[in-house]
Structure formats: C-alpha cells, structure tokens
Write an enzyme that holds these catalytic residues in place. Structure first.
Site, short mmCIF file in Angstrom:
data_model
loop_
_atom_site.label_atom_id
_atom_site.label_comp_id
_atom_site.label_asym_id
_atom_site.label_seq_id
_atom_site.Cartn_x
_atom_site.Cartn_y
_atom_site.Cartn_z
N TYR A 143 -28.08 -0.72 -22.16
CA TYR A 143 -29.25 -0.28 -21.42
C TYR A 143 -30.01 0.73 -22.27
O TYR A 143 -29.40 1.61 -22.89
CB TYR A 143 -28.83 0.38 -20.10
CG TYR A 143 -29.98 0.94 -19.28
CD1 TYR A 143 -30.90 0.10 -18.68
CD2 TYR A 143 -30.14 2.31 -19.12
CE1 TYR A 143 -31.96 0.61 -17.93
CE2 TYR A 143 -31.19 2.83 -18.36
CZ TYR A 143 -32.09 1.98 -17.77
OH TYR A 143 -33.13 2.48 -17.02
N ASP A 238 -28.98 4.08 -29.99
CA ASP A 238 -29.35 4.75 -28.75
C ASP A 238 -28.15 5.58 -28.31
O ASP A 238 -27.19 5.05 -27.76
CB ASP A 238 -29.75 3.72 -27.69
CG ASP A 238 -30.21 4.38 -26.39
OD1 ASP A 238 -30.05 5.61 -26.27
OD2 ASP A 238 -30.71 3.66 -25.51
N LYS A 266 -30.23 13.44 -22.15
CA LYS A 266 -29.12 14.01 -21.37
C LYS A 266 -28.63 15.36 -21.94
O LYS A 266 -29.20 16.39 -21.61
CB LYS A 266 -27.98 12.99 -21.27
CG LYS A 266 -28.49 11.69 -20.59
CD LYS A 266 -27.40 10.75 -20.18
CE LYS A 266 -27.92 9.39 -19.78
NZ LYS A 266 -27.92 9.09 -18.37
N1 PMP Z 1 -30.54 4.83 -23.13
C1 PMP Z 1 -29.30 4.95 -22.67
C2 PMP Z 1 -28.16 4.58 -23.56
C3 PMP Z 1 -29.06 5.44 -21.39
O1 PMP Z 1 -27.82 5.57 -20.95
C4 PMP Z 1 -30.16 5.81 -20.59
C5 PMP Z 1 -29.99 6.34 -19.17
N2 PMP Z 1 -28.78 6.24 -18.61
C6 PMP Z 1 -31.44 5.66 -21.12
C7 PMP Z 1 -31.61 5.18 -22.39
C8 PMP Z 1 -32.65 6.03 -20.31
O2 PMP Z 1 -32.69 7.41 -20.13
P1 PMP Z 1 -33.51 8.07 -18.91
O3 PMP Z 1 -32.82 7.67 -17.67
O4 PMP Z 1 -33.46 9.53 -19.22
O5 PMP Z 1 -34.90 7.52 -19.02
#
Ligand code: PMP
Length: 423
Positions: A143, A238, A266
């Site tokens: 994701y 990511d 995060k």
């Molecule tokens: N990339 C990864 C690997 C994630 O885990 C997440 C959110 N869980 C995101 C992108 C998107 O981040 P956000 O919810 O802060 O937009």
C-alpha cells in the site's frame, strides 16, 4: 440501552461516510461498533465509555515511543507557543533534516510534506520528471497511500497493466501502473525485460506491512535493486511504516540496500501529520523551485510537527531498538499460544494470522481472516485493542511494558477456549 460509543457512532454516521474519517476505523472488517477514544497514555487508551485498552494499533505506527510521551508533548507545546504555522522557512525544519541525514545518509536532499500519501505521490512525480518516463512498477499487496496511480491492482495477463482498485480512478492512470506479485522473481525478471526501459520507478514497501506482514527474501529485494540500476529505473522504498521503526535507518539499513528515493511518514511526525520524500541529490534537483517538477504545501514543514518528530527521533537510541525487539519477541510468543496462530515479526511489527508462512498477498486465506475477526472481538472484551482488520499488522511501542504483556497473556488464556469453541 445504547452505550456512549454507539450513540456517538450513530451521530457520526450522519456526518461522515461510514461514520469515520478513514475507512478501516469503521470496524466493517471485524464487525461491531467502533470505539471512540478520549485520551491515551503510554501503551493504553480509554474510550468514551471509560473502558481502557492495551493498544496494539498505536495510531498505525507513528507512536513508537507510546502515547502522550512527555518529551514529545513538551517539544510540541514549546513550538506551539511560538506560533502554529508560518508558511515560511523555520529553523526546526533544518534540525529535523540534519537528524534524518545522520540516520539515513543516503537522503542527500529531502522535502517535507504532510502525509505518507503525499510523500509517495510526490516521489513518483519526481521519478517521472527525472527519467522522462511515465510507467511505474508496484507490487500486489503493498500500500502506498491513496493517490490515483497507486490505487491499482493487477489486471489479467502476465506482465500486467493495472486496473483501478477504486472507483473514481481513471483507467488511463491505472494503465501507467504495472502490478506484479511479491515473492515472484520470475515476474520481476519478465517485467524488466519487457518494460524496463519504460519504467520511471519501481516502488515497494521493503517490509510489506499493509496486507499483513509479507516478509520478502533478501535476494528478491537485491535483485530489484540491480534491475533498477541496470534499466535506469528509480528505486523507491516506501518506508512510511518501516522507516525509523525496524532500525534507526529503517529497512534500507536492515537489508543493506540503498534506494534512489525513499518516503517516510508516521514516526518522523511523532504523531503529528508529517511525510517526507528524499534521496539522491541529482534526482531531487528536479523538484521545484530548483527544477521543473512542481510540488508544494501550505503546512509543509509545520513547526509543531517538526518539533514532535524531532523529539521522537532523539529518543530512538540503539538500546531502544534492542529492547523493543526483545519485547516484541515475547508478544509474538504470547500470540502463538493461540492454537493455529502464527506471528511473523520484524522488530516491533507483528502479524497475528491463523496461517503459516505467507509472502504474497494472494495467498492469505479467507478462513484465516475470519478467525482473526473472532479473535479481535474476543480480545476487545478483554481490554486488548488490535487493529480492526486481519490484514493489518500490530504495532508495539517502547511503552508496552511487563504489565501490558501480563495483561495480554491473561487475555490470551481467557479467549483460547472460546476461540476453539467458535472455530
Ligand atoms: N505508504 C505506506 C507504506 C503506508 O503504510 C501508508 C499508510 N499506512 C501510506 C503510504 C500512506 O500514508 P498516509 O496514511 O499518511 O497518507
């Protein structure tokens, strides 16, 4: 009689789609009414009925130190007293950037944004601007936030062009994303042989943690690195979840693989909305105003968020990671006391699943998720709050102590016979 959570949720349904500000919070996967929380401390939080839970979701990752950590609150408060936002450069951005560079030296240049989604979206645009190519490779089960080009699933066929995985995503966008399975070296070779010279970027969660924890073989990631280098494709890690969590330098450090660009979120905001993309200086040179790739943000580099992030990173010592790892091993063991449960783990990320050895998204069995859902409900009654979906990982923090572990072990003991009866 309706309880406080139910009353609030009934009103919430009149304001928000599904009653929530982000879909998984609606408890659709596990059933039941979402809890509304009013305060949190350490590894625990309290809902609007006054019920207290040991939190194993921890706001999905930012809170590696725990909830409401005094040093983080103090730093945010101090920054807040000086103004909530300037919309102009401020010193705290530099201090956080310096700290990040010491932890991940391959981040030569970076840009702060306000979410993981934004970080990924901007990194992809940067890779496209740098290479002059349009196509992106992603992996099924990773994701990367909800930007259009990332809400794409594998279509039919071998080296697949993607299909939208959400209504509202134009097919034309999905057409530019190629999706292949994780843990599939043959597809990886094939896709680079067929499309390598069209790929602007390959993006991967080096520790995929959004479809369970699909830990990959090191050789798979190493080969991806090689293929990207050979084909002039920008490799984007990511690390929105894994960054600063699995090691001070995230998965890149843990695996000894350096991406060209990386995205964080995060933990670097310590609980405030922050994202970041960065990496090779020659690639980041295309970003506006140095280069032609436009990207901007009213609240980017927000001083309060920078302060909370910095206070968090400052507490992340090698000792903290060692302790967290040792502790998490004991939590994983406690999970595995449940019959049939397997708990793969990387550092403080644990995936409780009633199925062994999964490395690909399409291998997760419906029965394993159904059993997770039963476990989720039973653990809630024992004051243990797991992420409300079997496809999500549990997050531990430095605040999860012996007391919380003992509470958890007792809960596991209580629910074991009930889980057997129901299964
Ligand atoms: N990339 C990864 C690997 C994630 O885990 C997440 C959110 N869980 C995101 C992108 C998107 O981040 P956000 O919810 O802060 O937009």
């Amino acid at each position: 009689m309706e309880n406080a959570n139910e009353t609030l949720f009934r009103e919430a349904l009149t304001h928000f789609p599904g009653g929530v500000s982000s879909p998984v919070r609606a408890f659709k996967a596990v059933g039941g009414t979402p809890k509304f929380f009013r305060k949190a401390w350490g590894a625990r939080f309290e809902d609007e009925e006054g019920r207290r839970y040991v939190d194993l979701c921890m706001s999905w990752g930012p809170l590696i130190l725990g909830h409401a950590v005094p040093e983080v609150l103090a730093a945010a408060r101090e920054a807040m007293e000086e103004g909530l936002t300037f919309g102009a450069p401020s010193r705290r951005e530099l201090v956080l950037a310096r700290r990040i560079k010491t932890l991940v030296p391959f981040v030569e240049k970076m840009r702060f944004v306000s979410s993981g989604t934004e970080a990924v979206m901007s990194a992809l645009r940067t890779a496209r601007g740098f290479t002059g190519r349009d196509r992106i490779l992603k992996f099924d089960g990773c994701y990367h936030g909800h930007s259009d080009g990332m809400l794409v699933q594998a279509g039919s066929g071998l080296a697949t062009f993607g299909e939208p995985s959400s209504a509202g995503v134009p097919r034309a966008f999905a057409d530019l994303t190629t999706v292949i399975p994780l843990d599939d070296p043959e597809s990886l070779e094939r896709v680079f042989a067929q499309q390598g010279d069209q790929l602007a970027a390959a993006i991967i969660e080096p520790i995929p943690a959004n479809n369970g924890l699909l830990v990959q073989d090191l050789a798979f990631l190493q080969r991806l690195r090689e293929l990207c280098s050979q084909h002039g494709t920008v490799l984007i890690f990511d690390e929105v979840i894994s960054g600063f969590r699995v090691a001070p330098g995230g998965a890149a450090e843990l695996f000894g693989i350096t991406p060209d660009l990386v995205t964080y979120g995060k933990i670097i905001g310590g609980g405030m909305p922050v994202g970041l993309y960065g990496g090779r200086a020659d690639i980041m040179a295309v970003v506006s105003p140095d280069g032609p790739v436009y990207q901007a943000g009213t609240l980017s580099g927000n001083p309060v968020a920078m302060a909370a992030g910095l206070a968090t990173l400052e507490k992340l010592t090698p000792n903290l990671y060692r302790d967290l790892d040792r502790k998490a091993a004991r939590w994983a063991q406690a999970f595995e006391k449940l019959p049939g449960l397997h708990a793969p783990r990387v550092g403080s990320l644990i995936w409780p699943l009633f199925q062994p050895g999964v490395k690909r998204a399409d291998r997760v069995q419906a029965g394993a998720i159904a059993q997770f859902n039963r476990m989720h409900g039973l653990l809630l009654t024992q004051g243990i709050y797991l992420p409300p979906s079997g496809y999500e990982v549990a997050f531990l923090s430095a605040a999860h102590g012996d007391e919380e572990l003992a509470h958890f072990e007792r809960a596991i003991g209580v629910i074991t016979p009930e889980l057997r009866i129901q299964s």
